[in-house]
Design a protein around this motif. Structure first.
Motif, PDB file in Angstrom:
ATOM      1  N   GLY A   1     -18.240   2.741  -1.054  1.00 53.64           N
ATOM      2  CA  GLY A   1     -18.301   2.468   0.379  1.00 53.64           C
ATOM      3  C   GLY A   1     -17.028   2.706   1.148  1.00 53.64           C
ATOM      4  O   GLY A   1     -16.991   2.454   2.358  1.00 53.64           O
ATOM      5  N   GLY A   2     -15.981   3.195   0.497  1.00 53.95           N
ATOM      6  CA  GLY A   2     -14.719   3.437   1.191  1.00 53.95           C
ATOM      7  C   GLY A   2     -14.432   4.917   1.344  1.00 53.95           C
ATOM      8  O   GLY A   2     -15.309   5.704   1.689  1.00 53.95           O
ATOM      9  N   GLY A   3     -13.181   5.288   1.084  1.00 53.80           N
ATOM     10  CA  GLY A   3     -12.782   6.680   1.228  1.00 53.80           C
ATOM     11  C   GLY A   3     -11.361   6.877   0.752  1.00 53.80           C
ATOM     12  O   GLY A   3     -10.839   6.089  -0.042  1.00 53.80           O
ATOM     13  N   TRP A   4     -10.727   7.923   1.247  1.00 59.17           N
ATOM     14  CA  TRP A   4      -9.378   8.297   0.842  1.00 59.17           C
ATOM     15  C   TRP A   4      -8.446   8.335   2.040  1.00 59.17           C
ATOM     16  O   TRP A   4      -8.776   8.935   3.064  1.00 59.17           O
ATOM     17  N   LEU A   5      -7.265   7.746   1.900  1.00 53.14           N
ATOM     18  CA  LEU A   5      -6.205   7.881   2.889  1.00 53.14           C
ATOM     19  C   LEU A   5      -5.252   8.963   2.395  1.00 53.14           C
ATOM     20  O   LEU A   5      -4.660   8.841   1.328  1.00 53.14           O
ATOM     21  N   LEU A   6      -5.118  10.029   3.188  1.00 57.07           N
ATOM     22  CA  LEU A   6      -4.242  11.142   2.842  1.00 57.07           C
ATOM     23  C   LEU A   6      -2.962  11.032   3.655  1.00 57.07           C
ATOM     24  O   LEU A   6      -3.020  10.890   4.892  1.00 57.07           O
TER      25      LEU A   6
ATOM     26  N   LEU B   1      -4.450  11.105   7.394  1.00 52.62           N
ATOM     27  CA  LEU B   1      -5.821  11.599   7.486  1.00 52.62           C
ATOM     28  C   LEU B   1      -6.750  10.680   6.699  1.00 52.62           C
ATOM     29  O   LEU B   1      -6.328   9.960   5.805  1.00 52.62           O
ATOM     30  N   TRP B   2      -8.029  10.743   7.035  1.00 55.25           N
ATOM     31  CA  TRP B   2      -9.028   9.922   6.347  1.00 55.25           C
ATOM     32  C   TRP B   2     -10.158  10.815   5.877  1.00 55.25           C
ATOM     33  O   TRP B   2     -10.644  11.682   6.606  1.00 55.25           O
ATOM     34  N   HIS B   3     -10.588  10.593   4.615  1.00 58.09           N
ATOM     35  CA  HIS B   3     -11.750  11.294   4.067  1.00 58.09           C
ATOM     36  C   HIS B   3     -12.757  10.251   3.631  1.00 58.09           C
ATOM     37  O   HIS B   3     -12.486   9.437   2.744  1.00 58.09           O
ATOM     38  N   GLU B   4     -13.913  10.280   4.238  1.00 58.25           N
ATOM     39  CA  GLU B   4     -14.944   9.292   3.940  1.00 58.25           C
ATOM     40  C   GLU B   4     -15.618   9.600   2.605  1.00 58.25           C
ATOM     41  O   GLU B   4     -15.986  10.737   2.314  1.00 58.25           O
ATOM     42  N   GLY B   5     -15.760   8.583   1.766  1.00 50.29           N
ATOM     43  CA  GLY B   5     -16.465   8.729   0.494  1.00 50.29           C
ATOM     44  C   GLY B   5     -15.642   9.457  -0.553  1.00 50.29           C
ATOM     45  O   GLY B   5     -14.417   9.525  -0.483  1.00 50.29           O
ATOM     46  N   GLY B   6     -16.326  10.009  -1.562  1.00 46.24           N
ATOM     47  CA  GLY B   6     -15.642  10.706  -2.652  1.00 46.24           C
ATOM     48  C   GLY B   6     -15.416  12.175  -2.346  1.00 46.24           C
ATOM     49  O   GLY B   6     -15.504  12.609  -1.196  1.00 46.24           O
TER      50      GLY B   6
END
Length: 275
Positions: free
Chosen positions: A69-74, A119-124
């Motif tokens: 339910g989260g994502g990645w912080l770049l 940047l933000w990437h939602e999910g995997g």
């Protein structure tokens, strides 16, 4: 500019403090750096947990529960960015643009020149993010070797030093590390990629790997703004054989180190030892 070694040192410094830690909140103090900071980023991060901290090229990747339910912080450091771990309630200074807040500590992003990125990437599937999708091979990966370099440069009539710094081919080899690797391998930065033999590429690939690992062990290079997450400085620049040493004696042959311009960057090399 922080390159692969500096980002890797930052990653390693954050692992023990932030891995598996829940995020209490975030503070965004500017609407944009190199790119606009995603709207609602602070609210999206609150309540998630840092499951892992990875690196891709010069990007630091925080896995914020991407599989649940989260994502990645770049995070990209740009020209002058750095991450610091500071106690809660530490006053923000000029150029402190972003805080990731945990229960007992704050991860603070500072960037005087504002060329960095959040940047933000939602999910995997973070590798599909547009910032990462075009990136080349990791020079510390098992797939990187002299045979790969030889095959990748057969039709490249470009001087080898700019080729090594092309992130679409190889990620994370900045100006310092390209110059030092070429000197260690005895390869001229003026020689085009298609005019280097397979055997010399094997020597060069080993030199690249050894140079990057030595830089990581030395805490990276602090030539402008880069500092570790604890505020310390890297010291690899103090052991450079040619970088920044124009006119000084080459440590191998004692001939003068020369400096030229290539692709807008200063290139340091020894014309006697590198051919």
């Amino acid at each position: 500019m922080p390159e692969l070694p500096e980002v890797e040192v930052s990653r390693q410094g954050l692992l023990s403090c932030l891995s598996r830690q829940p995020i209490i909140g975030a503070v965004v103090r500017t609407p944009r750096l190199r790119h606009e900071i995603p709207a609602g980023l602070a609210a999206r991060l609150a309540g998630l947990r840092v499951d892992a901290i990875l690196r891709r090229g010069k990007y630091l990747l925080l896995d914020c529960q991407s599989t649940s339910g989260g994502g990645w912080l770049l995070i990209h450091f740009g020209m002058s960015g750095s991450l610091r771990l500071v106690p809660p309630a530490t006053p923000a200074r000029l150029h402190d643009h972003f805080d990731l807040v945990f229960a007992d500590i704050v991860l603070r992003f500072r960037d005087p020149r504002r060329f960095g990125a959040l940047l933000w990437h939602e999910g995997g599937g973070v590798e599909s993010h547009p910032a990462l999708a075009h990136l080349g091979i990791e020079p510390l990966s098992d797939d990187f070797n002299g045979d790969w370099l030889y095959a990748a440069t057969r039709c490249r009539r470009v001087p080898i030093k700019p080729l090594l710094m092309d992130s679409r081919l190889i990620v994370g080899i900045g100006n310092i590390y390209a110059a030092e690797s070429l000197h260690h391998a005895g390869v001229s930065p003026l020689r085009t990629g298609d005019r280097i033999s397979r055997q010399r590429y094997r020597v060069l690939a080993d030199a690249i790997r050894a140079t990057l690992l030595a830089a990581i062990a030395a805490g990276g290079s602090s030539v402008r703004d880069y500092v570790h997450s604890d505020g310390g400085a890297g010291c690899f620049q103090l052991s450079c054989r040619v970088y920044g040493r124009a006119g000084e004696p080459c440590p191998t042959c004692a001939g003068p180190v020369r400096v030229i311009r290539q692709a807008g960057r200063s290139t340091f090399y020894c014309p006697r030892c590198q051919h």
